[in-house]
Design a protein around this motif. Structure first.
Motif, PDB file in Angstrom:
ATOM      1  N   MET A  71       1.187  -1.045  -0.405  1.00 36.23           N
ATOM      2  CA  MET A  71       0.156  -0.057   0.354  1.00 36.23           C
ATOM      3  C   MET A  71       0.901   1.192   0.047  1.00 36.23           C
ATOM      4  N   SER A  72       0.781   2.193  -0.950  1.00 37.00           N
ATOM      5  CA  SER A  72       1.124   3.761  -0.718  1.00 37.00           C
ATOM      6  C   SER A  72       1.137   4.559   0.486  1.00 37.00           C
ATOM      7  N   ILE A  73       2.047   5.885   1.146  1.00 41.24           N
ATOM      8  CA  ILE A  73       1.574   6.345   1.633  1.00 41.24           C
ATOM      9  C   ILE A  73       0.161   7.043   1.219  1.00 41.24           C
ATOM     10  N   THR A  74       0.199   7.608  -0.230  1.00 42.59           N
ATOM     11  CA  THR A  74      -0.455   8.546  -0.367  1.00 42.59           C
ATOM     12  C   THR A  74      -1.817   7.855  -0.485  1.00 42.59           C
ATOM     13  N   LEU A  75      -1.887   6.745  -0.072  1.00 42.60           N
ATOM     14  CA  LEU A  75      -3.715   5.755  -0.487  1.00 42.60           C
ATOM     15  C   LEU A  75      -3.555   5.879   1.005  1.00 42.60           C
TER      16      LEU A  75
END
Length: 106
Positions: A1-5
């Motif tokens: 999972m990305s930080i933006t998500l």
């Protein structure tokens, strides 16, 4: 999972929390809401308690003592809430001025 998500999930959860805290109180707003209950509850409690505890006095004296007690509770609650609000505002002001000193934004 990305930080933006993860940030978007965090923002969505905060919005759900705000909506969940505000929406249940909306139907009570036309009749005073919780603020009215905060004042009326202690007022009636002090009046009834003082009235029942002074059974040895005449009715007029009992009513007078109960009214004085309930008035003292309401005035004390209002003054206490005003002082608490002023202290909270002072805390926020001190936080803002110590966290963001003048000249940082410019």
């Amino acid at each position: 999972m990305s930080i933006t998500l993860l940030y978007w999930i965090l923002i969505a959860l905060m919005l759900v929390g705000v909506v969940g805290a505000v929406v249940p109180g909306l139907p009570a707003l036309p009749v005073g809401g919780p603020l009215l209950g905060i004042l009326i509850g202690p007022l009636l409690g002090a009046f009834i308690g003082e009235f029942l505890s002074r059974r040895q006095l005449e009715l007029e004296l009992r009513l007078n003592a109960a009214f004085k007690a309930s008035l003292g509770i309401v005035v004390g609650s209002l003054v206490g809430n005003l002082i608490q609000g002023a202290l909270a505002l002072a805390t926020v002001i001190v936080f803002v001025f110590t966290t963001f000193p003048p000249g940082v934004a410019g």
